[in-house]
Design a protein around this motif. Structure first.
Motif, PDB file in Angstrom:
ATOM      1  N   TRP A  65      -3.140 -21.865   3.938  1.00  0.00           N
ATOM      2  CA  TRP A  65      -2.168 -22.083   2.860  1.00  0.00           C
ATOM      3  C   TRP A  65      -2.842 -22.618   1.601  1.00  0.00           C
ATOM      4  CZ3 TRP A  65       2.235 -19.806   2.780  1.00  0.00           C
ATOM      5  CH2 TRP A  65       2.923 -19.548   3.965  1.00  0.00           C
ATOM      6  N   ARG A 117      10.026  -8.782   4.826  1.00  0.00           N
ATOM      7  CA  ARG A 117      11.295  -9.280   5.328  1.00  0.00           C
ATOM      8  C   ARG A 117      12.462  -8.786   4.462  1.00  0.00           C
ATOM      9  NH1 ARG A 117      11.359 -14.513   7.939  1.00  0.00           N
ATOM     10  NH2 ARG A 117       9.777 -15.202   6.489  1.00  0.00           N
ATOM     11  N   SER A 176       4.456  -6.835   6.282  1.00  0.00           N
ATOM     12  CA  SER A 176       4.086  -8.255   6.320  1.00  0.00           C
ATOM     13  C   SER A 176       4.274  -8.756   7.745  1.00  0.00           C
ATOM     14  CB  SER A 176       4.977  -9.067   5.384  1.00  0.00           C
ATOM     15  OG  SER A 176       6.290  -9.131   5.943  1.00  0.00           O
ATOM     16  N   ARG A 177       3.757  -9.944   8.018  1.00  0.00           N
ATOM     17  CA  ARG A 177       3.935 -10.520   9.350  1.00  0.00           C
ATOM     18  C   ARG A 177       5.407 -10.785   9.628  1.00  0.00           C
ATOM     19  NH1 ARG A 177       0.476 -15.501  11.954  1.00  0.00           N
ATOM     20  NH2 ARG A 177       2.085 -16.969  11.412  1.00  0.00           N
ATOM     21  N   GLN A 224       0.641  -4.552  10.541  1.00  0.00           N
ATOM     22  CA  GLN A 224       0.551  -5.804   9.779  1.00  0.00           C
ATOM     23  C   GLN A 224      -0.676  -5.859   8.890  1.00  0.00           C
ATOM     24  OE1 GLN A 224       1.449  -9.438  11.897  1.00  0.00           O
ATOM     25  NE2 GLN A 224      -0.098 -10.559  10.732  1.00  0.00           N
ATOM     26  N   VAL A 225      -0.437  -6.137   7.624  1.00  0.00           N
ATOM     27  CA  VAL A 225      -1.509  -6.314   6.650  1.00  0.00           C
ATOM     28  C   VAL A 225      -1.653  -7.803   6.389  1.00  0.00           C
ATOM     29  CG1 VAL A 225      -2.166  -5.932   4.239  1.00  0.00           C
ATOM     30  CG2 VAL A 225      -1.120  -4.076   5.564  1.00  0.00           C
ATOM     31  N   GLY A 226      -2.882  -8.292   6.342  1.00  0.00           N
ATOM     32  CA  GLY A 226      -3.065  -9.689   5.976  1.00  0.00           C
ATOM     33  C   GLY A 226      -4.123 -10.394   6.781  1.00  0.00           C
ATOM     34  N   THR A 253      -4.247 -12.154   9.460  1.00  0.00           N
ATOM     35  CA  THR A 253      -4.382 -11.926  10.897  1.00  0.00           C
ATOM     36  C   THR A 253      -3.985 -10.500  11.261  1.00  0.00           C
ATOM     37  OG1 THR A 253      -2.239 -13.019  11.104  1.00  0.00           O
ATOM     38  CG2 THR A 253      -4.163 -14.321  11.623  1.00  0.00           C
ATOM     39  N   SER A 294       7.008 -11.235  -0.343  1.00  0.00           N
ATOM     40  CA  SER A 294       6.874 -12.301  -1.342  1.00  0.00           C
ATOM     41  C   SER A 294       5.429 -12.467  -1.802  1.00  0.00           C
ATOM     42  CB  SER A 294       7.401 -13.619  -0.774  1.00  0.00           C
ATOM     43  OG  SER A 294       6.591 -14.041   0.308  1.00  0.00           O
ATOM     44  N   GLN A 316      -1.480 -15.557   2.864  1.00  0.00           N
ATOM     45  CA  GLN A 316      -2.066 -14.865   4.021  1.00  0.00           C
ATOM     46  C   GLN A 316      -1.835 -13.357   3.944  1.00  0.00           C
ATOM     47  OE1 GLN A 316       0.230 -17.311   4.355  1.00  0.00           O
ATOM     48  NE2 GLN A 316      -0.736 -19.027   5.401  1.00  0.00           N
ATOM     49  N   HIS A 317      -0.777 -12.933   3.272  1.00  0.00           N
ATOM     50  CA  HIS A 317      -0.577 -11.495   3.086  1.00  0.00           C
ATOM     51  C   HIS A 317      -1.552 -10.982   2.034  1.00  0.00           C
ATOM     52  CE1 HIS A 317       1.488  -7.672   3.437  1.00  0.00           C
ATOM     53  NE2 HIS A 317       1.358  -7.566   2.128  1.00  0.00           N
ATOM     54  N   ASP A 355      10.331  -6.798  -5.938  1.00  0.00           N
ATOM     55  CA  ASP A 355      10.909  -7.962  -5.266  1.00  0.00           C
ATOM     56  C   ASP A 355      12.040  -8.526  -6.124  1.00  0.00           C
ATOM     57  OD1 ASP A 355       9.615 -10.014  -2.884  1.00  0.00           O
ATOM     58  OD2 ASP A 355      11.190 -10.810  -4.193  1.00  0.00           O
ATOM     59  N   LYS A 356      13.093  -8.995  -5.464  1.00  0.00           N
ATOM     60  CA  LYS A 356      14.254  -9.556  -6.168  1.00  0.00           C
ATOM     61  C   LYS A 356      13.928 -10.857  -6.879  1.00  0.00           C
ATOM     62  CE  LYS A 356      17.614  -9.900  -3.016  1.00  0.00           C
ATOM     63  NZ  LYS A 356      18.779  -9.648  -2.160  1.00  0.00           N
ATOM     64  N   ASP A 390      16.144  -4.884  -6.993  1.00  0.00           N
ATOM     65  CA  ASP A 390      16.528  -4.659  -5.601  1.00  0.00           C
ATOM     66  C   ASP A 390      15.826  -3.408  -5.087  1.00  0.00           C
ATOM     67  OD1 ASP A 390      17.800  -4.021  -3.212  1.00  0.00           O
ATOM     68  OD2 ASP A 390      19.714  -4.875  -3.893  1.00  0.00           O
ATOM     69  N   LEU A 391      15.092  -3.565  -4.006  1.00  0.00           N
ATOM     70  CA  LEU A 391      14.324  -2.426  -3.512  1.00  0.00           C
ATOM     71  C   LEU A 391      15.234  -1.288  -3.084  1.00  0.00           C
ATOM     72  CD1 LEU A 391      13.868  -1.983  -0.083  1.00  0.00           C
ATOM     73  CD2 LEU A 391      13.060  -4.302  -0.392  1.00  0.00           C
TER      74      LEU A 391
HETATM   75  C1  LIG Z   1      -2.397 -18.463  10.126  1.00  0.00           C
HETATM   76  C2  LIG Z   1      -1.408 -17.559   9.448  1.00  0.00           C
HETATM   77  C3  LIG Z   1      -1.684 -16.206   9.393  1.00  0.00           C
HETATM   78  C4  LIG Z   1      -0.786 -15.327   8.767  1.00  0.00           C
HETATM   79  N1  LIG Z   1      -1.115 -13.994   8.706  1.00  0.00           N
HETATM   80  C5  LIG Z   1      -0.308 -13.157   8.013  1.00  0.00           C
HETATM   81  C6  LIG Z   1      -0.632 -11.763   7.852  1.00  0.00           C
HETATM   82  O1  LIG Z   1      -1.640 -11.278   8.395  1.00  0.00           O
HETATM   83  N2  LIG Z   1       0.179 -10.988   7.131  1.00  0.00           N
HETATM   84  C7  LIG Z   1       1.327 -11.467   6.537  1.00  0.00           C
HETATM   85  O2  LIG Z   1       2.022 -10.699   5.870  1.00  0.00           O
HETATM   86  N3  LIG Z   1       1.668 -12.763   6.694  1.00  0.00           N
HETATM   87  C8  LIG Z   1       0.893 -13.602   7.420  1.00  0.00           C
HETATM   88  N4  LIG Z   1       1.274 -14.907   7.580  1.00  0.00           N
HETATM   89  C9  LIG Z   1       2.666 -15.297   7.207  1.00  0.00           C
HETATM   90  C10 LIG Z   1       2.861 -15.582   5.743  1.00  0.00           C
HETATM   91  O3  LIG Z   1       2.630 -16.955   5.521  1.00  0.00           O
HETATM   92  C11 LIG Z   1       4.316 -15.268   5.334  1.00  0.00           C
HETATM   93  O4  LIG Z   1       5.191 -15.961   6.192  1.00  0.00           O
HETATM   94  C12 LIG Z   1       4.670 -13.779   5.390  1.00  0.00           C
HETATM   95  O5  LIG Z   1       3.686 -13.005   4.754  1.00  0.00           O
HETATM   96  C13 LIG Z   1       6.011 -13.559   4.724  1.00  0.00           C
HETATM   97  O6  LIG Z   1       6.397 -12.212   4.813  1.00  0.00           O
HETATM   98  P1  LIG Z   1       7.387 -11.601   3.728  1.00  0.00           P
HETATM   99  O7  LIG Z   1       6.751 -11.652   2.382  1.00  0.00           O
HETATM  100  O8  LIG Z   1       7.811 -10.272   4.237  1.00  0.00           O
HETATM  101  O9  LIG Z   1       8.652 -12.551   3.837  1.00  0.00           O
HETATM  102  P2  LIG Z   1       9.253 -13.553   2.766  1.00  0.00           P
HETATM  103  O10 LIG Z   1       8.244 -14.519   2.317  1.00  0.00           O
HETATM  104  O11 LIG Z   1      10.523 -14.062   3.350  1.00  0.00           O
HETATM  105  O12 LIG Z   1       9.544 -12.617   1.541  1.00  0.00           O
HETATM  106  C14 LIG Z   1      10.570 -11.652   1.519  1.00  0.00           C
HETATM  107  C15 LIG Z   1      10.731 -11.234   0.056  1.00  0.00           C
HETATM  108  O13 LIG Z   1      11.669 -10.179   0.007  1.00  0.00           O
HETATM  109  C16 LIG Z   1      12.423 -10.340  -1.189  1.00  0.00           C
HETATM  110  N5  LIG Z   1      13.663  -9.584  -1.032  1.00  0.00           N
HETATM  111  C17 LIG Z   1      14.713  -9.820  -0.207  1.00  0.00           C
HETATM  112  N6  LIG Z   1      15.644  -8.844  -0.315  1.00  0.00           N
HETATM  113  C18 LIG Z   1      15.183  -7.979  -1.250  1.00  0.00           C
HETATM  114  C19 LIG Z   1      15.687  -6.775  -1.799  1.00  0.00           C
HETATM  115  N7  LIG Z   1      16.874  -6.249  -1.430  1.00  0.00           N
HETATM  116  N8  LIG Z   1      14.946  -6.149  -2.749  1.00  0.00           N
HETATM  117  C20 LIG Z   1      13.761  -6.648  -3.148  1.00  0.00           C
HETATM  118  N9  LIG Z   1      13.226  -7.781  -2.641  1.00  0.00           N
HETATM  119  C21 LIG Z   1      13.936  -8.443  -1.703  1.00  0.00           C
HETATM  120  C22 LIG Z   1      12.601 -11.835  -1.321  1.00  0.00           C
HETATM  121  O14 LIG Z   1      12.876 -12.175  -2.682  1.00  0.00           O
HETATM  122  C23 LIG Z   1      11.239 -12.349  -0.841  1.00  0.00           C
HETATM  123  O15 LIG Z   1      10.320 -12.530  -1.906  1.00  0.00           O
HETATM  124  C24 LIG Z   1       0.407 -15.816   8.198  1.00  0.00           C
HETATM  125  C25 LIG Z   1       0.685 -17.185   8.258  1.00  0.00           C
HETATM  126  C26 LIG Z   1      -0.214 -18.049   8.866  1.00  0.00           C
HETATM  127  C27 LIG Z   1       0.097 -19.506   8.905  1.00  0.00           C
END
Ligand SMILES: Cc1cc2nc3c(=O)[nH]c(=O)nc-3n(C[C@H](O)[C@H](O)[C@H](O)COP(=O)(O)OP(=O)(O)OC[C@H]3O[C@@H](n4cnc5c(N)ncnc54)[C@H](O)[C@@H]3O)c2cc1C
Ligand SMILES: Nc1ncnc2c1ncn2[C@@H]1O[C@H](COP(=O)(O)O)[C@@H](O)[C@H]1O
Lengths: 259, 317
Positions: free
Chosen positions: A14, B205, B230-231, B244-246, B248, B263, B267-268, B282-283, B300-301
């Motif tokens: 982080w 997500r 994403s994870r 999964q990209v990132g 891990t 987002s 890590q991503h 992203d929103k 909005d995607l």
């Molecule tokens: C040790 C460790 C390793 C990790 N390894 C990885 C890894 O390899 N890969 C990885 O990805 N993560 C990894 N993570 C997790 C990482 O910290 C995040 O939790 C993760 O990447 C979040 O995924 P996200 O962006 O899909 O979800 P979120 O952070 O919840 O983001 C979702 C996004 O979608 C947007 N959204 C929602 N609805 C809409 C819509 N209708 N239109 C447009 N946008 C919208 C939101 O505004 C938000 O920005 C790791 C974490 C740790 C601690």
């Protein structure tokens, strides 16, 4: 049953993670050191078995600078029975072969039925240590397990590779590594933290393990240079007012990425 | 001419793994690429087509994990005295090569992204902390064992005449794990492989459900792209973990990366920030992905992506 869990302290993903441009080693001044998330899961896997099988011993083992003691204590606070911490200035910047030599020697000395490691550390180990250690111990390796089933004399689980999904098994003793599909590590409690203070915590150096870090007859992998890439800058950001998709399509066409 | 041994993986359908061409090209920087294939020898011709000057083959018990490959590699090293032993940093190859390095007590460089040779010998290049740092390393002496990051080397070699040689392997007798059952991926995808793909379209997500993920796939298909995630999307079960990209997951460095509803957690970003061009939808205007996006859309995607698909398809009609 005696389970040795391999744990590693890494810079928190982080935070900002840097390499020292002089030594090529992790810059410990900028990084917040934490127990690698995957190793928390490895500890959890061992503890889950121990919860159901009283009398199971869980030994947390690391090779790390003395400053990693707090990270080792975390594994004890989660519930590990004891800890072995290999500390030796001569091991600073150890390559994979030397690290595997040290860990294998420490595992042999502790005694084991099963070794559990993470499949990949987040500070770039490359996920090779578990299999190296297995070879040095002369036991089977089951790596990248997304499920883990353990009995008194065997271990099994599901493993995903590029080729497909397989179910694998091995007779104990064995070395396994787990993926992040396994459950997260449990939280530490105040009670656990207090109990950890009284648990056996052994510190050993390389000589005590019979490993010679500076043996000139053994080839080593050494760092030649480190360089930093300039950070990425943000480009255009627009808010969608109904025409963002057309603008993006035009941007992609201009970029020449479409064909 | 020095020899660079290259372990090639054979997939269940009998073809070589996608990593093979890049492995042979990387090895060619160091010496004459000699392939090692453990299992059915039918893929030898394909290996020569990808530039292997010779192909060494060995039989193996397909139900024994890792050790038959280690034993075959050890026999190949004894026979060829190579300067380099190279394999993919894949789940399978990585285990075999790690055990080989431990057995022969050779230095190991893991997750390398490129190889060179200078007057002093082999130099291996690594990309650390999500591409923020480049590190170079070398063995103090003797041969080097290397795992190569899949997709990192895109050069290709010219085809060579097919020369196949049998390896005599003496089993080490070290106990191995067993493969009890095996299932291939449900439907082998017709999309490009994520690692090494020229374009990646990834969903997070924000995509909201497994059903909605079809939209991400639809855009990918219009662009001829691989699908990433994403994870959070993997954990929620929208897509298999292989996407999964990132940090891990998989590290990609495509010409174009499109992040939808991701987002951009640190890590991503660690797995995609070396892409040439990054696009994000992203929103949330504050989403960290915008800090590294060349073209960011706050929106909005579910409205932007369908529009984009029609805009991209329009000129084709
Ligand atoms: C040790 C460790 C390793 C990790 N390894 C990885 C890894 O390899 N890969 C990885 O990805 N993560 C990894 N993570 C997790 C990482 O910290 C995040 O939790 C993760 O990447 C979040 O995924 P996200 O962006 O899909 O979800 P979120 O952070 O919840 O983001 C979702 C996004 O979608 C947007 N959204 C929602 N609805 C809409 C819509 N209708 N239109 C447009 N946008 C919208 C939101 O505004 C938000 O920005 C790791 C974490 C740790 C601690
Ligand atoms: N210095 C170390 N001490 C103890 N265990 C380690 C060490 N380095 C790596 N490991 C273990 O090996 C796993 C894979 O690490 P790596 O090979 O570095 O990707 C980690 O998740 C740990 O379980």
């Amino acid at each position: 049953m005696k389970i040795v869990v391999l744990i590693k302290e890494v810079p928190d993903t982080w935070g900002e993670r840097r390499l020292d441009l002089e030594t090529g080693l992790t810059d410990r001044a900028t990084a917040t050191p934490v127990l690698d998330e995957i190793d928390e899961r490895a500890v959890e896997a061992a503890l889950a078995f121990a919860d159901a099988h009283p009398g199971t011993e869980v030994v947390a083992l690391t090779m790390a600078p003395a400053s990693a003691a707090a990270t080792v204590r975390k594994a004890l606070a989660m519930g590990a029975t004891s800890a072995v911490h290999v500390v030796d200035d001569a091991l600073r910047g150890a390559d994979l072969l030397l690290t595997a030599d040290v860990l294998a020697a420490a595992i042999r000395r502790a005694g084991f039925d099963l070794v559990i490691a993470g499949n990949l550390s987040t500070d770039g180990g490359g996920g090779v240590l578990p299999a190296m250690v297995a070879e040095m111990l002369g036991v089977p390796n089951l790596t990248a397990l997304s499920t883990l089933e353990l009995s008194d004399d065997s271990v099994a689980g599901e493993r995903v590779s590029d080729a497909g999904t397989m179910r694998v098994s091995a007779a104990l003793p064995a070395v396994v590594s787990i993926t992040e599909a396994m459950p997260e590590g449990r939280f530490t409690t105040f009670k656990g933290i207090m109990a950890a203070k009284k648990k056996p915590y052994e510190t050993v150096d390389a000589t005590a393990l019979g490993v010679e870090p500076e043996d000139p007859a053994v080839p080593r992998y050494i760092m030649l240079s480190v360089s930093e890439r300039p950070p990425r800058a943000a480009g255009v950001k627009i808010t969608d007012e109904g025409d963002a998709a057309e603008k993006l399509a035009a941007f992609l066409a201009d970029e020449g990425v479409l064909r | 001419m020095t020899v660079a041994l290259v372990l090639l993986e054979v997939m269940p359908d009998g073809a070589l793994a996608a990593s093979s061409a890049g492995l042979l090209a990387a090895a060619d920087q160091v010496g004459e690429p000699v392939a090692v294939i453990v299992g059915p020898a039918d893929a030898a011709e394909e290996a020569a087509g990808l530039g292997a000057v010779r192909v060494l083959t060995a039989d193996a018990d397909p139900d024994a994990l890792t050790l038959p490959v280690v034993d075959a590699l050890a026999a190949a090293v004894a026979r060829e005295s190579p300067d380099l032993v190279l394999a993919s940093n894949s789940v399978e190859s990585r285990d075999a090569i790690a055990r080989l390095a431990a057995r022969l007590r050779l230095p190991l460089a893991a997750d390398v992204v490129g190889l060179d040779r200078d007057e002093l010998g082999i130099v291996a290049r690594h990309s650390a902390f999500g591409g923020a740092f480049t590190v170079e390393g070398a063995p103090t002496f003797g041969p080097l064992v290397v795992t190569l990051r899949p997709g990192a080397v895109t050069e290709r070699l010219d085809a060579q005449p097919v020369v196949v040689e049998r390896l005599e392997v003496v089993a080490s007798g070290v106990p191995a794990g067993r493969v009890e059952s095996f299932s291939e991926p449900a439907a082998p995808s017709s999309r490009p492989e994520l690692r090494g793909a020229r374009i990646v379209v990834a969903g997070g997500r924000g995509v909201g459900s497994r059903e909605n993920f079809a939209l991400v796939e639809q855009l990918a298909d219009v662009l001829g792209a691989a699908v990433g995630a994403s994870r959070a999307a993997v954990d929620a079960g929208y897509v298999p973990a292989a996407a999964q990209v990132g940090q891990t997951g998989v590290t990609v460095s495509p010409r174009l990366y499109i992040a939808l509803g991701i987002s951009g957690a640190i890590q991503h970003r660690a797995g995609m920030q070396t892409a040439t061009t990054i696009v994000a939808v992203d929103k949330d205007p504050e989403a960290p992905i915008f800090a590294i996006a060349d073209f960011g859309i706050v929106g909005d995607l579910f409205t932007v992506v369908p529009h984009l698909i029609s805009a991209l398809e329009a000129p084709k009609k």
